[in-house]
Design a protein around this motif. Structure first.
Motif, PDB file in Angstrom:
ATOM      1  N   ALA A  73     -22.604  31.630  -0.153  1.00 27.08           N
ATOM      2  CA  ALA A  73     -21.254  31.239  -0.563  1.00 27.08           C
ATOM      3  C   ALA A  73     -20.557  30.429   0.526  1.00 27.08           C
ATOM      4  O   ALA A  73     -19.918  29.415   0.249  1.00 27.08           O
ATOM      5  CB  ALA A  73     -20.435  32.476  -0.903  1.00 27.08           C
ATOM      6  N   VAL A  74     -20.699  30.873   1.771  1.00 26.47           N
ATOM      7  CA  VAL A  74     -20.047  30.180   2.880  1.00 26.47           C
ATOM      8  C   VAL A  74     -20.677  28.815   3.124  1.00 26.47           C
ATOM      9  O   VAL A  74     -19.996  27.834   3.388  1.00 26.47           O
ATOM     10  CB  VAL A  74     -20.108  31.048   4.163  1.00 26.47           C
ATOM     11  N   SER A  75     -21.992  28.747   3.020  1.00 26.55           N
ATOM     12  CA  SER A  75     -22.679  27.499   3.335  1.00 26.55           C
ATOM     13  C   SER A  75     -22.679  26.519   2.173  1.00 26.55           C
ATOM     14  O   SER A  75     -22.910  25.337   2.367  1.00 26.55           O
ATOM     15  CB  SER A  75     -24.120  27.785   3.757  1.00 26.55           C
ATOM     16  N   GLY A  76     -22.460  27.033   0.979  1.00 29.65           N
ATOM     17  CA  GLY A  76     -22.487  26.158  -0.185  1.00 29.65           C
ATOM     18  C   GLY A  76     -23.891  25.740  -0.582  1.00 29.65           C
ATOM     19  O   GLY A  76     -24.083  24.789  -1.318  1.00 29.65           O
ATOM     20  N   VAL A  77     -24.883  26.457  -0.124  1.00 29.80           N
ATOM     21  CA  VAL A  77     -26.275  26.112  -0.426  1.00 29.80           C
ATOM     22  C   VAL A  77     -26.663  26.815  -1.723  1.00 29.80           C
ATOM     23  O   VAL A  77     -27.290  27.869  -1.713  1.00 29.80           O
ATOM     24  CB  VAL A  77     -27.215  26.513   0.740  1.00 29.80           C
ATOM     25  N   ARG A  78     -26.287  26.242  -2.823  1.00 32.69           N
ATOM     26  CA  ARG A  78     -26.576  26.857  -4.120  1.00 32.69           C
ATOM     27  C   ARG A  78     -28.064  26.799  -4.452  1.00 32.69           C
ATOM     28  O   ARG A  78     -28.586  27.680  -5.125  1.00 32.69           O
ATOM     29  CB  ARG A  78     -25.773  26.175  -5.206  1.00 32.69           C
ATOM     30  N   ALA A  79     -28.749  25.789  -3.974  1.00 32.68           N
ATOM     31  CA  ALA A  79     -30.178  25.682  -4.243  1.00 32.68           C
ATOM     32  C   ALA A  79     -30.927  26.868  -3.654  1.00 32.68           C
ATOM     33  O   ALA A  79     -31.890  27.367  -4.243  1.00 32.68           O
ATOM     34  CB  ALA A  79     -30.729  24.376  -3.685  1.00 32.68           C
ATOM     35  N   VAL A  80     -30.472  27.350  -2.507  1.00 28.90           N
ATOM     36  CA  VAL A  80     -31.101  28.508  -1.877  1.00 28.90           C
ATOM     37  C   VAL A  80     -30.944  29.726  -2.780  1.00 28.90           C
ATOM     38  O   VAL A  80     -31.892  30.472  -3.023  1.00 28.90           O
ATOM     39  CB  VAL A  80     -30.489  28.778  -0.479  1.00 28.90           C
ATOM     40  N   ALA A  81     -29.745  29.925  -3.311  1.00 28.54           N
ATOM     41  CA  ALA A  81     -29.503  31.072  -4.184  1.00 28.54           C
ATOM     42  C   ALA A  81     -30.355  30.991  -5.441  1.00 28.54           C
ATOM     43  O   ALA A  81     -30.961  31.976  -5.854  1.00 28.54           O
ATOM     44  CB  ALA A  81     -28.023  31.140  -4.556  1.00 28.54           C
ATOM     45  N   ASN A  82     -30.406  29.818  -6.046  1.00 32.08           N
ATOM     46  CA  ASN A  82     -31.194  29.660  -7.267  1.00 32.08           C
ATOM     47  C   ASN A  82     -32.680  29.884  -7.008  1.00 32.08           C
ATOM     48  O   ASN A  82     -33.361  30.531  -7.803  1.00 32.08           O
ATOM     49  CB  ASN A  82     -30.960  28.281  -7.881  1.00 32.08           C
ATOM     50  N   ALA A  83     -33.183  29.365  -5.903  1.00 28.06           N
ATOM     51  CA  ALA A  83     -34.596  29.555  -5.577  1.00 28.06           C
ATOM     52  C   ALA A  83     -34.890  31.024  -5.333  1.00 28.06           C
ATOM     53  O   ALA A  83     -35.920  31.545  -5.776  1.00 28.06           O
ATOM     54  CB  ALA A  83     -34.973  28.725  -4.353  1.00 28.06           C
ATOM     55  N   PHE A  84     -33.990  31.712  -4.659  1.00 28.72           N
ATOM     56  CA  PHE A  84     -34.215  33.122  -4.373  1.00 28.72           C
ATOM     57  C   PHE A  84     -34.182  33.941  -5.659  1.00 28.72           C
ATOM     58  O   PHE A  84     -35.026  34.811  -5.869  1.00 28.72           O
ATOM     59  CB  PHE A  84     -33.196  33.650  -3.369  1.00 28.72           C
ATOM     60  N   LEU A  85     -33.214  33.686  -6.520  1.00 23.71           N
ATOM     61  CA  LEU A  85     -33.139  34.433  -7.780  1.00 23.71           C
ATOM     62  C   LEU A  85     -34.387  34.207  -8.628  1.00 23.71           C
ATOM     63  O   LEU A  85     -34.920  35.145  -9.226  1.00 23.71           O
ATOM     64  CB  LEU A  85     -31.886  34.032  -8.555  1.00 23.71           C
ATOM     65  N   ALA A  86     -34.875  32.973  -8.659  1.00 23.52           N
ATOM     66  CA  ALA A  86     -36.102  32.694  -9.400  1.00 23.52           C
ATOM     67  C   ALA A  86     -37.278  33.456  -8.808  1.00 23.52           C
ATOM     68  O   ALA A  86     -38.120  33.997  -9.530  1.00 23.52           O
ATOM     69  CB  ALA A  86     -36.387  31.190  -9.403  1.00 23.52           C
ATOM     70  N   PHE A  87     -37.332  33.519  -7.484  1.00 25.16           N
ATOM     71  CA  PHE A  87     -38.397  34.256  -6.810  1.00 25.16           C
ATOM     72  C   PHE A  87     -38.344  35.741  -7.166  1.00 25.16           C
ATOM     73  O   PHE A  87     -39.360  36.346  -7.505  1.00 25.16           O
ATOM     74  CB  PHE A  87     -38.288  34.079  -5.291  1.00 25.16           C
ATOM     75  N   VAL A  88     -37.159  36.338  -7.086  1.00 25.39           N
ATOM     76  CA  VAL A  88     -37.024  37.766  -7.377  1.00 25.39           C
ATOM     77  C   VAL A  88     -37.403  38.042  -8.827  1.00 25.39           C
ATOM     78  O   VAL A  88     -38.133  38.994  -9.113  1.00 25.39           O
ATOM     79  CB  VAL A  88     -35.594  38.263  -7.073  1.00 25.39           C
ATOM     80  N   GLU A  89     -36.945  37.194  -9.745  1.00 24.48           N
ATOM     81  CA  GLU A  89     -37.278  37.396 -11.156  1.00 24.48           C
ATOM     82  C   GLU A  89     -38.784  37.304 -11.384  1.00 24.48           C
ATOM     83  O   GLU A  89     -39.354  38.116 -12.102  1.00 24.48           O
ATOM     84  CB  GLU A  89     -36.548  36.375 -12.025  1.00 24.48           C
ATOM     85  N   SER A  90     -39.436  36.320 -10.765  1.00 26.46           N
ATOM     86  CA  SER A  90     -40.885  36.191 -10.959  1.00 26.46           C
ATOM     87  C   SER A  90     -41.620  37.363 -10.328  1.00 26.46           C
ATOM     88  O   SER A  90     -42.610  37.852 -10.877  1.00 26.46           O
ATOM     89  CB  SER A  90     -41.398  34.865 -10.394  1.00 26.46           C
ATOM     90  N   THR A  91     -41.140  37.845  -9.186  1.00 23.37           N
ATOM     91  CA  THR A  91     -41.760  38.998  -8.535  1.00 23.37           C
ATOM     92  C   THR A  91     -41.626  40.243  -9.405  1.00 23.37           C
ATOM     93  O   THR A  91     -42.584  41.002  -9.571  1.00 23.37           O
ATOM     94  CB  THR A  91     -41.123  39.249  -7.158  1.00 23.37           C
ATOM     95  N   LEU A  92     -40.448  40.446  -9.980  1.00 23.43           N
ATOM     96  CA  LEU A  92     -40.243  41.603 -10.846  1.00 23.43           C
ATOM     97  C   LEU A  92     -41.100  41.498 -12.106  1.00 23.43           C
ATOM     98  O   LEU A  92     -41.650  42.498 -12.569  1.00 23.43           O
ATOM     99  CB  LEU A  92     -38.764  41.744 -11.202  1.00 23.43           C
ATOM    100  N   ASP A  93     -41.226  40.280 -12.655  1.00 22.02           N
ATOM    101  CA  ASP A  93     -42.080  40.076 -13.823  1.00 22.02           C
ATOM    102  C   ASP A  93     -43.533  40.398 -13.494  1.00 22.02           C
ATOM    103  O   ASP A  93     -44.224  41.057 -14.270  1.00 22.02           O
ATOM    104  CB  ASP A  93     -41.974  38.637 -14.338  1.00 22.02           C
ATOM    105  N   GLU A  94     -44.003  39.930 -12.345  1.00 22.16           N
ATOM    106  CA  GLU A  94     -45.384  40.203 -11.927  1.00 22.16           C
ATOM    107  C   GLU A  94     -45.603  41.694 -11.739  1.00 22.16           C
ATOM    108  O   GLU A  94     -46.633  42.234 -12.142  1.00 22.16           O
ATOM    109  CB  GLU A  94     -45.704  39.468 -10.629  1.00 22.16           C
TER     110      GLU A  94
END
Length: 108
Positions: A73-94
């Protein structure tokens, strides 16, 4: 979430936190974030030997995720958040696929 999956997710979050912090000007707040990330990383590095309780692991997981959210939120790096959420979702799916009961191929 098993300990190996949790460690992997936490390490990825900490890498993303460090990446975002490296792009920020050094301020007292950024220094505090870096210190917190380093502290969590040291704690996680001991987990395979120390066998923390589920409650301890969950507490650190929550703290790291909170730090991750705040840094993003502070850095404004939304791509980092989106990449991390995608990673967590794929890990949970696996993980769900690995834990699903095996199909026998017979009709019930």
């Amino acid at each position: 979430m098993d300990i190996a999956t949790q460690i992997h997710a936490l390490e990825k979050a900490l890498v993303e936190i460090r990446f975002a912090l490296d792009d920020m000007l050094p301020t007292p707040r950024v220094n505090d974030y870096k210190a917190a990330a380093s502290s969590y990383a040291r704690m996680i590095d001991t987990w395979l030997e120390s066998s923390p309780s589920d409650a301890q692991r969950d507490a650190v997981f929550e703290c790291v995720m909170d730090l991750h959210s705040e840094v993003v939120a502070v850095s404004g790096v939304r791509a980092v958040a989106n990449a991390f959420l995608a990673f967590v979702e794929s890990t949970l799916d696996e993980q769900a696929e690995r834990n699903a009961p095996a199909k026998t191929g017979t009709a019930g």
